[in-house]
Design a protein around this motif. Structure first.
Motif, PDB file in Angstrom:
ATOM      1  N   THR A  54     -12.598   4.866  -2.409  1.00  0.00           N
ATOM      2  CA  THR A  54     -11.478   4.457  -1.579  1.00  0.00           C
ATOM      3  C   THR A  54     -10.581   5.665  -1.363  1.00  0.00           C
ATOM      4  O   THR A  54     -10.874   6.767  -1.835  1.00  0.00           O
ATOM      5  CB  THR A  54     -10.694   3.297  -2.228  1.00  0.00           C
ATOM      6  OG1 THR A  54      -9.714   2.811  -1.303  1.00  0.00           O
ATOM      7  CG2 THR A  54      -9.995   3.750  -3.507  1.00  0.00           C
ATOM      8  N   CYS A  55      -9.471   5.449  -0.652  1.00  0.00           N
ATOM      9  CA  CYS A  55      -8.538   6.535  -0.377  1.00  0.00           C
ATOM     10  C   CYS A  55      -7.224   6.242  -1.077  1.00  0.00           C
ATOM     11  O   CYS A  55      -6.680   5.141  -0.970  1.00  0.00           O
ATOM     12  CB  CYS A  55      -8.311   6.677   1.129  1.00  0.00           C
ATOM     13  SG  CYS A  55      -7.208   8.032   1.585  1.00  0.00           S
ATOM     14  N   HIS A  56      -6.709   7.248  -1.808  1.00  0.00           N
ATOM     15  CA  HIS A  56      -5.424   7.107  -2.489  1.00  0.00           C
ATOM     16  C   HIS A  56      -4.645   8.396  -2.318  1.00  0.00           C
ATOM     17  O   HIS A  56      -5.100   9.471  -2.698  1.00  0.00           O
ATOM     18  CB  HIS A  56      -5.627   6.806  -3.977  1.00  0.00           C
ATOM     19  CG  HIS A  56      -4.343   6.640  -4.734  1.00  0.00           C
ATOM     20  ND1 HIS A  56      -3.519   5.548  -4.561  1.00  0.00           N
ATOM     21  CD2 HIS A  56      -3.729   7.432  -5.652  1.00  0.00           C
ATOM     22  CE1 HIS A  56      -2.468   5.673  -5.343  1.00  0.00           C
ATOM     23  NE2 HIS A  56      -2.567   6.812  -6.012  1.00  0.00           N
ATOM     24  N   SER A  57      -3.452   8.294  -1.722  1.00  0.00           N
ATOM     25  CA  SER A  57      -2.597   9.464  -1.475  1.00  0.00           C
ATOM     26  C   SER A  57      -3.340  10.559  -0.703  1.00  0.00           C
ATOM     27  O   SER A  57      -3.193  11.750  -0.985  1.00  0.00           O
ATOM     28  CB  SER A  57      -2.055  10.018  -2.804  1.00  0.00           C
ATOM     29  OG  SER A  57      -1.295   9.049  -3.477  1.00  0.00           O
ATOM     30  N   GLY A  58      -4.154  10.120   0.232  1.00  0.00           N
ATOM     31  CA  GLY A  58      -4.876  11.070   1.080  1.00  0.00           C
ATOM     32  C   GLY A  58      -6.113  11.674   0.454  1.00  0.00           C
ATOM     33  O   GLY A  58      -6.744  12.555   1.047  1.00  0.00           O
ATOM     34  N   LYS A  59      -6.480  11.184  -0.749  1.00  0.00           N
ATOM     35  CA  LYS A  59      -7.651  11.728  -1.430  1.00  0.00           C
ATOM     36  C   LYS A  59      -8.712  10.652  -1.626  1.00  0.00           C
ATOM     37  O   LYS A  59      -8.403   9.475  -1.792  1.00  0.00           O
ATOM     38  CB  LYS A  59      -7.243  12.300  -2.794  1.00  0.00           C
ATOM     39  CG  LYS A  59      -6.251  13.454  -2.724  1.00  0.00           C
ATOM     40  CD  LYS A  59      -5.891  13.937  -4.122  1.00  0.00           C
ATOM     41  CE  LYS A  59      -4.883  15.079  -4.065  1.00  0.00           C
ATOM     42  NZ  LYS A  59      -4.497  15.535  -5.431  1.00  0.00           N
ATOM     43  N   MET A  60      -9.981  11.078  -1.601  1.00  0.00           N
ATOM     44  CA  MET A  60     -11.077  10.171  -1.864  1.00  0.00           C
ATOM     45  C   MET A  60     -11.199   9.978  -3.369  1.00  0.00           C
ATOM     46  O   MET A  60     -11.334  10.948  -4.112  1.00  0.00           O
ATOM     47  CB  MET A  60     -12.388  10.747  -1.297  1.00  0.00           C
ATOM     48  CG  MET A  60     -13.552   9.783  -1.362  1.00  0.00           C
ATOM     49  SD  MET A  60     -15.083  10.520  -0.724  1.00  0.00           S
ATOM     50  CE  MET A  60     -14.621  10.834   0.978  1.00  0.00           C
ATOM     51  N   PRO A 137      -4.686   1.535   2.348  1.00  0.00           N
ATOM     52  CA  PRO A 137      -5.549   2.713   2.365  1.00  0.00           C
ATOM     53  C   PRO A 137      -6.486   2.655   3.566  1.00  0.00           C
ATOM     54  O   PRO A 137      -6.949   1.567   3.933  1.00  0.00           O
ATOM     55  CB  PRO A 137      -6.334   2.599   1.049  1.00  0.00           C
ATOM     56  CG  PRO A 137      -5.527   1.692   0.191  1.00  0.00           C
ATOM     57  CD  PRO A 137      -4.836   0.744   1.115  1.00  0.00           C
ATOM     58  N   PRO A 138      -6.788   3.795   4.193  1.00  0.00           N
ATOM     59  CA  PRO A 138      -7.705   3.784   5.336  1.00  0.00           C
ATOM     60  C   PRO A 138      -9.120   3.401   4.923  1.00  0.00           C
ATOM     61  O   PRO A 138      -9.497   3.539   3.756  1.00  0.00           O
ATOM     62  CB  PRO A 138      -7.651   5.226   5.841  1.00  0.00           C
ATOM     63  CG  PRO A 138      -7.210   6.035   4.665  1.00  0.00           C
ATOM     64  CD  PRO A 138      -6.288   5.141   3.887  1.00  0.00           C
ATOM     65  N   ASN A 139      -9.885   2.917   5.878  1.00  0.00           N
ATOM     66  CA  ASN A 139     -11.266   2.515   5.645  1.00  0.00           C
ATOM     67  C   ASN A 139     -12.166   3.735   5.794  1.00  0.00           C
ATOM     68  O   ASN A 139     -12.428   4.196   6.910  1.00  0.00           O
ATOM     69  CB  ASN A 139     -11.637   1.419   6.648  1.00  0.00           C
ATOM     70  CG  ASN A 139     -13.079   0.988   6.537  1.00  0.00           C
ATOM     71  OD1 ASN A 139     -13.821   1.459   5.693  1.00  0.00           O
ATOM     72  ND2 ASN A 139     -13.473   0.086   7.408  1.00  0.00           N
ATOM     73  N   LEU A 140     -12.637   4.289   4.679  1.00  0.00           N
ATOM     74  CA  LEU A 140     -13.417   5.518   4.722  1.00  0.00           C
ATOM     75  C   LEU A 140     -14.837   5.292   5.237  1.00  0.00           C
ATOM     76  O   LEU A 140     -15.432   6.181   5.833  1.00  0.00           O
ATOM     77  CB  LEU A 140     -13.470   6.159   3.324  1.00  0.00           C
ATOM     78  CG  LEU A 140     -12.130   6.608   2.733  1.00  0.00           C
ATOM     79  CD1 LEU A 140     -12.346   7.224   1.359  1.00  0.00           C
ATOM     80  CD2 LEU A 140     -11.417   7.586   3.649  1.00  0.00           C
ATOM     81  N   GLY A 141     -15.395   4.108   4.990  1.00  0.00           N
ATOM     82  CA  GLY A 141     -16.766   3.843   5.405  1.00  0.00           C
ATOM     83  C   GLY A 141     -16.924   3.632   6.896  1.00  0.00           C
ATOM     84  O   GLY A 141     -17.983   3.879   7.467  1.00  0.00           O
ATOM     85  N   LEU A 188       3.066  -1.169   0.266  1.00  0.00           N
ATOM     86  CA  LEU A 188       2.545  -1.081  -1.090  1.00  0.00           C
ATOM     87  C   LEU A 188       3.673  -0.678  -2.047  1.00  0.00           C
ATOM     88  O   LEU A 188       4.780  -0.335  -1.610  1.00  0.00           O
ATOM     89  CB  LEU A 188       1.407  -0.066  -1.150  1.00  0.00           C
ATOM     90  CG  LEU A 188       0.133  -0.423  -0.376  1.00  0.00           C
ATOM     91  CD1 LEU A 188      -0.786   0.782  -0.287  1.00  0.00           C
ATOM     92  CD2 LEU A 188      -0.587  -1.595  -1.039  1.00  0.00           C
ATOM     93  N   THR A 189       3.407  -0.696  -3.331  1.00  0.00           N
ATOM     94  CA  THR A 189       4.420  -0.405  -4.342  1.00  0.00           C
ATOM     95  C   THR A 189       5.033   0.982  -4.162  1.00  0.00           C
ATOM     96  O   THR A 189       4.322   1.976  -4.009  1.00  0.00           O
ATOM     97  CB  THR A 189       3.799  -0.503  -5.744  1.00  0.00           C
ATOM     98  OG1 THR A 189       3.154  -1.774  -5.877  1.00  0.00           O
ATOM     99  CG2 THR A 189       4.856  -0.354  -6.818  1.00  0.00           C
TER     100      THR A 189
END
Length: 270
Positions: A54-60, A137-141, A188-189
């Motif tokens: 998934t994507c968190h803070s712009g990172k995979m 989070p963006p959808n990376l797939g 989000l939080t």
């Protein structure tokens, strides 16, 4: 704070308004006196830990949350997941007062099992709240729509004499004088709510504010059997409720402890 336990509990932290219990939720729930809790909020394992990304803070990053998010190393079957949900929901029903209610948060990974388990264990669903996230989070797939919602089920005991509390006027006031709908939109939080450390599924405080103010009165007791970083407790104490949180993870309990200490100090004006 009233003692609602039948046996001495492994207390991690205690104040006049809040208690944190360290231990397995299933074992701890069996030690709660029947019909001694006014409201339960539960954010149980979603069983998302399937080695995906998934994507968190712009990172995979990995979607794996921890061992608590899967029942076995080989993965979690539908049957295992449903047995798990029925077991803890049954224990929560025993602890809940006749007029009390339970709120359970989930995603598509577990919420359908939870809805069925609630009905099988003698609950009636009052509302199906959709939490629409403004910054998911963006959808990376790129092979499906972006996942931007979670579901929160609100239920009461399915008994003729059960009369749940709902502060309709408070919810209308919060909503600018209009009836509040079952779709709640927000971010989000915030990072500021993770100052003491973050839980991978930590809920924003504004969600718990609506839940607690809608369904409890001051002085009532709220239980969170999977309390994580303690958002339920922070909001409960802020608004004059009593709180009991259970978690097996010491790291998360320490986060909860620090947040509860801070909110207690804030209320005292320190």
């Amino acid at each position: 704070m009233e003692n609602i336990f039948t046996k001495k509990m492994p207390l991690y932290f205690r104040t006049e308004e809040a208690q944190l219990i360290q231990g397995d939720s299933f074992k701890m729930l069996t030690k709660i006196k029947p019909e001694s809790v006014d409201m339960i909020f539960a954010d149980p394992p979603y069983f998302l830990s399937n080695n995906g990304i998934t994507c968190h803070s712009g990172k995979m990053v990995s979607v794996n949350k921890g061992s608590w998010d899967k029942l076995s190393e080989s993965g979690t079957s539908i049957e295992e997941k449903h047995r798990f949900n029925r077991k803890w929901i049954k224990l929560c029903r025993k602890a809940l007062r006749l007029n009390g209610t339970i709120w359970i948060s989930g995603t598509l990974h577990n919420i359908y099992s939870i809805g069925m388990a609630l009905e099988q264990e003698g609950f009636k669903i009052i509302n199906n709240i959709t939490w629409q996230k403004t910054n998911p989070p963006p959808n990376l797939g790129c092979r499906c729509f972006t996942h931007s919602i979670e579901t929160i089920l609100w239920a009461k005991k399915n008994e003729r004499k059960s009369r749940h509390f709902f502060d309709y006027q408070k919810m209308r006031e919060i909503n600018g004088g209009k009836q509040m709908k079952d779709v709640w939109t927000g971010s989000l939080t915030k990072l500021s709510e993770k100052a003491e450390g973050g839980h991978p599924t930590q809920k924003p405080e504004y969600l718990l504010e609506k839940i607690i103010l809608a369904s409890t009165k001051e002085g009532q007791t709220i239980l969170d059997p999977f309390c994580g970083s303690g958002t339920t407790g922070v909001v409960a104490v802020r608004y004059g409720r009593k709180f009991i949180g259970i978690d097996v993870n010491e790291e998360y309990l320490e986060m909860s402890k620090k947040r509860l200490e801070k909110i207690t100090d804030d209320k005292k004006g320190f």
